[in-house]
Design an enzyme around this catalytic site. Structure first.
Site, PDB file in Angstrom:
ATOM      1  N   LYS A  82      40.521   5.299  59.355  1.00 16.94           N
ATOM      2  CA  LYS A  82      41.093   5.101  60.692  1.00 16.94           C
ATOM      3  C   LYS A  82      42.393   5.910  60.789  1.00 16.94           C
ATOM      4  O   LYS A  82      43.171   5.965  59.826  1.00 16.94           O
ATOM      5  CB  LYS A  82      41.368   3.605  60.883  1.00 16.94           C
ATOM      6  CG  LYS A  82      41.873   3.215  62.268  1.00 16.94           C
ATOM      7  CD  LYS A  82      42.040   1.694  62.339  1.00 16.94           C
ATOM      8  CE  LYS A  82      42.562   1.214  63.667  1.00 16.94           C
ATOM      9  NZ  LYS A  82      42.685  -0.252  63.714  1.00 16.94           N
ATOM     10  N   SER A 162      39.912  -2.256  67.450  1.00 15.57           N
ATOM     11  CA  SER A 162      40.476  -0.925  67.595  1.00 15.57           C
ATOM     12  C   SER A 162      39.995   0.033  66.509  1.00 15.57           C
ATOM     13  O   SER A 162      40.170   1.230  66.624  1.00 15.57           O
ATOM     14  CB  SER A 162      42.013  -1.022  67.573  1.00 15.57           C
ATOM     15  OG  SER A 162      42.482  -1.268  66.257  1.00 15.57           O
ATOM     16  N   SER A 186      40.176  -6.268  64.967  1.00 14.06           N
ATOM     17  CA  SER A 186      39.964  -4.818  65.009  1.00 14.06           C
ATOM     18  C   SER A 186      38.978  -4.267  63.989  1.00 14.06           C
ATOM     19  O   SER A 186      38.514  -3.144  64.114  1.00 14.06           O
ATOM     20  CB  SER A 186      41.295  -4.075  64.861  1.00 14.06           C
ATOM     21  OG  SER A 186      42.116  -4.353  65.953  1.00 14.06           O
TER      22      SER A 186
END
Length: 482
Positions: A82, A162, A186
């Site tokens: 990420k 996310s 997330s």
């Protein structure tokens, strides 16, 4: 061979390496080709590592010469991170924002150091909801200024946030292994929505040093993969002490001798006490979902689990109506982000105030007129941990103590079982772990997972339960050709 690389697990890949049927170079080339083909539509990957093939050749050389290399299952395996996880290489670390493009980090994030030591190949950075969904309440999940709008490969719709890019990329076979982060939902939410496995570890089990933060009290770094075993191999590598994140010192006492892979037991459900809180089982008119979930509960019973049904979390509604979490996060975000930015070797921005000013100056790049930056502005207005924040933190501790923890202890539960990721707030505010396992589809075709959540340090039990469930059901299947 190429078609067999789709859905290939870490074990499949290591076996192919061993039999000389595959090299890390070929594997990286395959993923780069898939990214080139699929990413313009799905937008799961922000950028690829220009040194990925060089790293692959190095792994192949080590394997070929039997150099004293890592025996980790991740050796020679490409991984996407990420884009809030710092890498000291040619890749950017920007949380999806143009404001951090070109910033130079002082060092690899703690988890990246561990991954490199295990011989993993950093393939690139995965897309995400910008600033991990903490710039604005109005920006859609999976959108960032740098990456555009990510799409779930099953529905071409909302990928959920996310760590959306980490889940999209694994689900669509652009990589086998990715790493995300979670503050609240997330990892669990995009894993559920993209038919993949996500592990949100106990807060502090994995290092957050070098990860663009929201809250050191809630942030957790964890794997997103296609199988429970792959996710556990990653957890084994990234869990443990990092002296740049003090929480890992205390939390490392939870790590079992011999690591986590020993808990990948096919009969892991036998004798486990699993709690069912029916408030989480509201499907409206979705009879397909209802039927699927009830079948899964039957499977858990058939595999030897004891289901303790119709339980109540005393203050459940308060978890979701209280403003305490938001109050705490806004203040924690400003403090921890400013600290992260101040440590950068060089950066276009040095504070949250600078980020707000950058967005105002570049409204088109960052779509400020469309999505705004209300959370940024609210966070900037905070002034440390004052009276209001302390009261909020006390309230969160009370909710956890009198709610989830009380139920788990009183009923002697090994895990709470819930569909989708709705339980994430409870796990988030308590710093508790959760594992999502693919479980099927809503009637309109959106995937969903079953979440197994537990108390701090209960990863061994959660892994046994999640693996037992996965082996009994094997729901995971790739999306139809994008």
């Amino acid at each position: 061979m190429d078609s067999s690389l789709r859905e290939a697990t870490v074990q499949d890949i290591q076996l192919a390496f061993k039999r000389n049927q595959l090299t890390s170079r070929r594997l990286v080339e395959f993923y780069l080709k898939e990214i080139e083909r699929l990413n313009p539509i799905l937008k799961g990957v922000l950028e690829v590592n220009p040194d990925a093939l060089f790293e692959a050749d190095k792994a192949d050389r080590e394997r070929y010469t039997h150099a004293p290399i890592s025996l980790s299952p991740l050796h020679g395996i490409p991984i996407l991170l990420k884009d809030n996880i710092a890498t000291k290489d040619k890749l950017n670390t920007t949380a999806g924002s143009h404001a951090l493009l070109g910033s130079v980090v002082p060092r690899d994030a703690g988890v990246v150091t561990k991954l490199r030591k295990a011989g993993a190949i950093i393939l690139g950075k995965a897309g995400l909801s910008e600033w991990s969904n903490f710039r604005s309440n109005d920006a859609p999940s999976g959108w960032s200024g740098r990456g555009g709008q990510g799409k779930g490969p099953y529905t071409m719709g909302d990928p959920s946030g996310s760590s959306s890019g980490s889940a999209i990329s694994v689900a669509a076979n652009m990589v086998a292994v990715s790493v995300g982060s979670e503050t609240n939902g997330s990892i669990l939410s995009p894993s559920s929505s993209n038919l993949v496995v996500g592990i949100k570890p106990t807060v502090g089990l994995t290092s957050r040093a070098g990860v663009i933060p929201i809250s050191p009290r809630q942030d957790s770094v964890g794997p997103i993969c296609r199988t429970v075993s792959d996710a556990v191999y990653v957890l084994d590598v990234i869990a443990g002490i990092d002296y740049k994140d003090n929480a890992t010192i205390e939390t490392s006492r939870y790590i079992p001798k011999g690591g986590y892979a020993q808990f990948l037991k096919a009969d892991g459900l036998r004798g486990k006490r699993l709690g069912i809180v029916r408030d989480f089982y509201n499907y409206g008119n979705d009879t397909i979902l209802n039927r699927t979930v009830e079948q899964h509960l039957d499977t858990l019973r058939q595999r030897g689990a004891v289901l303790v049904d119709n339980l109540k979390i005393a203050n459940l509604a308060e978890y979701y109506s209280s403003s305490s979490e938001n109050t705490a996060l806004l203040a924690e975000f400003k403090i921890s982000l400013n600290e992260y930015l101040s440590e950068l070797v060089s950066s276009p921005i040095r504070s949250l105030a600078d980020a707000i000013a950058f967005n105002k100056k570049n409204p088109k790049l960052e779509r400020i007129d469309d999505y705004g930056q209300d959370l940024f502005i609210k966070a900037q207005a905070t002034n440390g941990i004052g009276k209001k924040e302390k009261a909020a933190l006390e309230n969160l501790a009370r909710l956890t103590r009198d709610g989830f923890l009380k139920l788990m202890k009183k009923k002697k539960l090994d895990a709470l079982v819930t569909p989708d990721s709705d339980v994430s707030t409870i796990l988030a505010v308590g710093g508790f772990p959760g594992i999502i396992v693919p479980s099927g589809f809503h009637s309109e075709g959106t995937p969903f997972g079953i979440c197994f959540g537990g108390v701090k340090g209960s990863e061994p039990k959660l892994i046994e339960v999640a693996y037992g469930f996965e082996q009994a059901t094997k729901i995971r299947k790739p999306p139809k050709e994008v």
